[in-house]
Scaffold this motif. Structure first.
Motif, PDB file in Angstrom:
ATOM      1  N   GLY A  35       0.798  -1.224   0.000  1.00 25.87           N
ATOM      2  CA  GLY A  35       0.000   0.000   0.000  1.00 25.87           C
ATOM      3  C   GLY A  35       0.821   1.260   0.000  1.00 25.87           C
ATOM      4  O   GLY A  35       0.744   2.050   0.926  1.00 25.87           O
ATOM      5  N   GLY A  36       1.637   1.474  -1.027  1.00 26.37           N
ATOM      6  CA  GLY A  36       2.290   2.760  -1.218  1.00 26.37           C
ATOM      7  C   GLY A  36       3.436   3.010  -0.294  1.00 26.37           C
ATOM      8  O   GLY A  36       3.788   4.144  -0.028  1.00 26.37           O
ATOM      9  N   GLY A  37       4.062   1.982   0.220  1.00 29.31           N
ATOM     10  CA  GLY A  37       5.273   2.161   1.008  1.00 29.31           C
ATOM     11  C   GLY A  37       4.991   2.472   2.464  1.00 29.31           C
ATOM     12  O   GLY A  37       5.902   2.722   3.241  1.00 29.31           O
ATOM     13  N   LYS A  99       0.982   8.466   2.170  1.00 29.49           N
ATOM     14  CA  LYS A  99       1.186   7.027   1.959  1.00 29.49           C
ATOM     15  C   LYS A  99       0.068   6.188   2.577  1.00 29.49           C
ATOM     16  O   LYS A  99       0.322   5.224   3.305  1.00 29.49           O
ATOM     17  CB  LYS A  99       2.538   6.581   2.544  1.00 29.49           C
ATOM     18  CG  LYS A  99       3.753   7.174   1.848  1.00 29.49           C
ATOM     19  CD  LYS A  99       4.984   6.561   2.461  1.00 29.49           C
ATOM     20  CE  LYS A  99       6.319   6.953   2.026  1.00 29.49           C
ATOM     21  NZ  LYS A  99       6.737   7.729   0.998  1.00 29.49           N
ATOM     22  N   VAL A 100      -1.185   6.570   2.290  1.00 27.55           N
ATOM     23  CA  VAL A 100      -2.295   5.734   2.765  1.00 27.55           C
ATOM     24  C   VAL A 100      -2.222   4.389   2.050  1.00 27.55           C
ATOM     25  O   VAL A 100      -1.527   4.246   1.039  1.00 27.55           O
ATOM     26  CB  VAL A 100      -3.670   6.401   2.513  1.00 27.55           C
ATOM     27  CG1 VAL A 100      -3.800   7.717   3.264  1.00 27.55           C
ATOM     28  CG2 VAL A 100      -3.916   6.598   1.020  1.00 27.55           C
ATOM     29  N   ASP A 101      -2.953   3.404   2.548  1.00 28.81           N
ATOM     30  CA  ASP A 101      -2.912   2.062   1.930  1.00 28.81           C
ATOM     31  C   ASP A 101      -3.821   1.966   0.715  1.00 28.81           C
ATOM     32  O   ASP A 101      -3.515   1.255  -0.241  1.00 28.81           O
ATOM     33  CB  ASP A 101      -3.327   1.008   2.962  1.00 28.81           C
ATOM     34  CG  ASP A 101      -2.358   0.982   4.122  1.00 28.81           C
ATOM     35  OD1 ASP A 101      -1.156   0.812   3.869  1.00 28.81           O
ATOM     36  OD2 ASP A 101      -2.804   1.162   5.268  1.00 28.81           O
ATOM     37  N   VAL A 102      -4.970   2.628   0.776  1.00 26.13           N
ATOM     38  CA  VAL A 102      -5.946   2.574  -0.313  1.00 26.13           C
ATOM     39  C   VAL A 102      -6.566   3.963  -0.467  1.00 26.13           C
ATOM     40  O   VAL A 102      -6.820   4.643   0.524  1.00 26.13           O
ATOM     41  CB  VAL A 102      -7.096   1.578   0.011  1.00 26.13           C
ATOM     42  CG1 VAL A 102      -8.100   1.506  -1.127  1.00 26.13           C
ATOM     43  CG2 VAL A 102      -6.567   0.190   0.324  1.00 26.13           C
ATOM     44  N   ASP A 124       2.196   3.238  -6.078  1.00 30.05           N
ATOM     45  CA  ASP A 124       1.782   1.887  -5.710  1.00 30.05           C
ATOM     46  C   ASP A 124       0.613   1.883  -4.703  1.00 30.05           C
ATOM     47  O   ASP A 124       0.539   1.030  -3.818  1.00 30.05           O
ATOM     48  CB  ASP A 124       2.993   1.126  -5.138  1.00 30.05           C
ATOM     49  CG  ASP A 124       2.791  -0.372  -5.198  1.00 30.05           C
ATOM     50  OD1 ASP A 124       1.931  -0.816  -5.961  1.00 30.05           O
ATOM     51  OD2 ASP A 124       3.479  -1.095  -4.442  1.00 30.05           O
ATOM     52  N   ILE A 125      -0.251   2.875  -4.840  1.00 30.95           N
ATOM     53  CA  ILE A 125      -1.426   2.924  -3.956  1.00 30.95           C
ATOM     54  C   ILE A 125      -2.663   2.553  -4.780  1.00 30.95           C
ATOM     55  O   ILE A 125      -3.002   3.252  -5.737  1.00 30.95           O
ATOM     56  CB  ILE A 125      -1.615   4.327  -3.327  1.00 30.95           C
ATOM     57  CG1 ILE A 125      -0.360   4.716  -2.541  1.00 30.95           C
ATOM     58  CG2 ILE A 125      -2.853   4.351  -2.433  1.00 30.95           C
ATOM     59  CD1 ILE A 125      -0.423   6.085  -1.893  1.00 30.95           C
ATOM     60  N   LEU A 141      -5.606   2.185 -14.175  1.00 27.41           N
ATOM     61  CA  LEU A 141      -5.398   3.275 -13.222  1.00 27.41           C
ATOM     62  C   LEU A 141      -6.223   3.098 -11.946  1.00 27.41           C
ATOM     63  O   LEU A 141      -6.011   3.785 -10.959  1.00 27.41           O
ATOM     64  CB  LEU A 141      -5.728   4.624 -13.870  1.00 27.41           C
ATOM     65  CG  LEU A 141      -4.791   5.051 -15.015  1.00 27.41           C
ATOM     66  CD1 LEU A 141      -5.257   6.360 -15.635  1.00 27.41           C
ATOM     67  CD2 LEU A 141      -3.352   5.182 -14.520  1.00 27.41           C
ATOM     68  N   TYR A 142      -7.189   2.201 -11.987  1.00 28.11           N
ATOM     69  CA  TYR A 142      -7.966   1.903 -10.772  1.00 28.11           C
ATOM     70  C   TYR A 142      -8.282   0.418 -10.727  1.00 28.11           C
ATOM     71  O   TYR A 142      -8.284  -0.262 -11.753  1.00 28.11           O
ATOM     72  CB  TYR A 142      -9.251   2.757 -10.712  1.00 28.11           C
ATOM     73  CG  TYR A 142     -10.135   2.663 -11.926  1.00 28.11           C
ATOM     74  CD1 TYR A 142     -11.150   1.726 -12.004  1.00 28.11           C
ATOM     75  CD2 TYR A 142      -9.951   3.520 -13.004  1.00 28.11           C
ATOM     76  CE1 TYR A 142     -11.956   1.634 -13.123  1.00 28.11           C
ATOM     77  CE2 TYR A 142     -10.757   3.441 -14.141  1.00 28.11           C
ATOM     78  CZ  TYR A 142     -11.759   2.492 -14.189  1.00 28.11           C
ATOM     79  OH  TYR A 142     -12.555   2.396 -15.299  1.00 28.11           O
TER      80      TYR A 142
END
Ligand code: AHR
Length: 333
Positions: A35-37, A99-102, A124-125, A141-142
Motif C-alpha cells: 500500500g504505497g510504502g 502514503k495511505v494504503d488505499v 503503488d497505492i 489506473l484503478y
C-alpha cells in the motif's frame, strides 16, 4: 549430511526455530511495503474523497462509509470536496503524500483524472472508484468501480413514462432537471431516459438544464421552466432533492405536483419516498447510497493483493406510490 543426521534433538529444535524466525522475518520485511510504502502495522488506512454534501443521498452515502470503516477497523481519512474537482485532486495528492494504503473516491465529474490516478499508481497505492466512474481509457489506473448503473436508472424512468403515456394522442411536454454538468449520473441518466422515450414521438423534452443535484438548484431551474413554458406535463429530475425543490416552485405557480405535472425522480431517499407516498411524485428509480460495507470489503482485498472484479454493480429497484407506502416504514436512508 552425516552431521545433520547425528544432531541431538535439542539442537534440531533450535535449528528449526531459527529457520522459522528467519523466514518469518523475511516475510515480514517483504510485507512492510504494501500500500504505497506505508509501514505495515496490520491496520489499513483509507483516504476517501467525497463529492460533497449536495443531497440526502450524499449524506446517507457519507454515513455509510464512515460507519462501515469503523466497523471494519479501517482508519478513514475523509475529505469533502464541495462539488469541486480541484479539491478532489488536492485531497488525492495529500493521500498519496501520506502514503495511505488505499484511496477511494466518488469523482464529481467523469473527465480529467488520468494525471492524478497515474501519480497514485506510480506510488503503488490502489484506487477504488465508488458511486461514480471516470472516463479514463487506461483501466489499469484503478482496481475496480463499485456503484450503480445510471443509464439503467434513466431507462427505467423513461420506460415507466412510455407505459403511462402510451395512449396519448398529442405531444407530452417533458422538462428535465439534470445533475451537475459532466457528472456520470447526469450524463448517463439523461442518455438512458432519452433512449427509452424515443420509442414514442409524442414524448418531447422541451427544456433540460442542470440543477446540480441540490434542492435550491431544482427549485430555481423549475421556476424558470414554469415561466418559459406554458404547458409542462412531466418533470424528470435526476435526483429526489431537485424534485423536492421543484415541488415548491410548482406549488407556488398554482399547480398540483403529481397531478398537473407527473414527476419522476431517481434515488428513493426517505424524503423522496414520502413525496411519492403522498402522491406528489409519481415514480422513483432507486439508487442505493449504502456502499460502505462493500467498499471496505474491497479495500481489504486489494490491500491483500487479491484480484477483485473490475465492475461491481449495485442492486436496485423502482417504486410507484403504492410500493413507496409499503417500503417507507423500513427505509434505512
Ligand atoms: O452519484 C449519485 C448521485 O449523486 C445521486 O443520485 C445524487 O442524489 C447525488 O448527489
Amino acid at each position: 549430511m552425516g552431521k545433520m543426521r547425528t544432531q541431538s534433538a535439542p539442537w534440531r529444535a533450535a535449528a528449526v526455530l531459527a529457520s522459522v524466525l528467519l523466514v518469518g522475518g523475511v516475510a515480514a520485511c517483504g510485507n512492510s511495503d504494501t500500500g504505497g510504502g506505508a509501514k505495515d502495522d496490520g491496520k489499513i488506512t483509507m483516504g476517501f474523497s467525497q463529492v460533497g454534501a449536495e443531497s440526502g443521498w450524499r449524506t446517507a452515502n457519507t454515513t455509510s462509509i464512515k460507519e462501515s470503516a469503523a466497523a471494519a477497523g479501517i482508519e478513514l481519512k475523509f475529505d469533502d470536496a464541495q462539488q469541486k474537482q480541484e479539491n478532489q485532486i488536492k485531497a488525492i495528492r495529500n493521500y498519496i503524500q501520506q502514503k495511505v494504503d488505499v484511496i477511494a473516491f466518488s469523482p464529481v465529474v467523469e473527465s480529467g483524472w488520468d494525471t492524478v490516478l497515474k501519480e497514485a499508481k506510480d506510488a503503488d497505492i490502489p484506487v477504488i472508484l465508488t458511486d461514480r466512474s471516470v472516463d479514463s481509457a487506461d483501466k489499469s489506473l484503478y482496481k475496480t468501480f463499485l456503484g450503480s448503473d445510471f443509464v439503467k436508472e434513466g431507462r427505467l424512468a423513461g420506460e415507466w413514462l412510455v407505459e403511462q403515456k402510451k395512449s396519448a394522442t398529442g405531444p407530452v411536454n417533458i422538462v428535465e432537471l439534470q445533475g451537475n454538468t459532466g457528472a456520470a449520473p447526469a450524463n448517463d441518466r439523461k442518455k438512458g431516459f432519452g433512449e427509452a422515450i424515443a420509442v414514442n414521438p409524442n414524448l418531447k423534452i422541451i427544456a433540460s438544464q442542470p440543477g446540480d443535484f441540490t434542492r435550491a438548484g431544482g427549485k430555481q431551474v423549475m421556476e424558470q421552466f414554469l415561466k418559459a413554458n406554458k404547458q409542462i406535463d412531466v418533470l424528470f429530475a435526476h435526483n429526489d432533492d431537485m424534485g423536492l425543490g421543484a415541488l415548491e416552485a410548482i406549488t407556488a405557480a398554482g399547480k398540483v405536483p403529481g397531478k398537473d405535472i407527473t414527476i419522476i425522480t431517481v434515488d428513493a431517499v426517505k424524503d423522496g419516498m414520502q413525496a411519492l407516498a403522498d402522491g406528489k411524485f409519481n415514480f422513483i428509480a432507486e439508487c442505493s447510497p449504502l456502499l460502505g460495507p462493500q467498499l471496505m470489503d474491497l479495500a481489504k482485498k486489494v490491500h491483500a493483493g487479491e484480484e477483485v472484479p473490475a465492475r461491481i454493480e449495485t442492486e436496485e429497484t423502482t417504486f410507484t406510490t403504492e410500493q413507496a407506502k409499503e417500503a417507507l416504514p423500513n427505509r434505512k436512508y
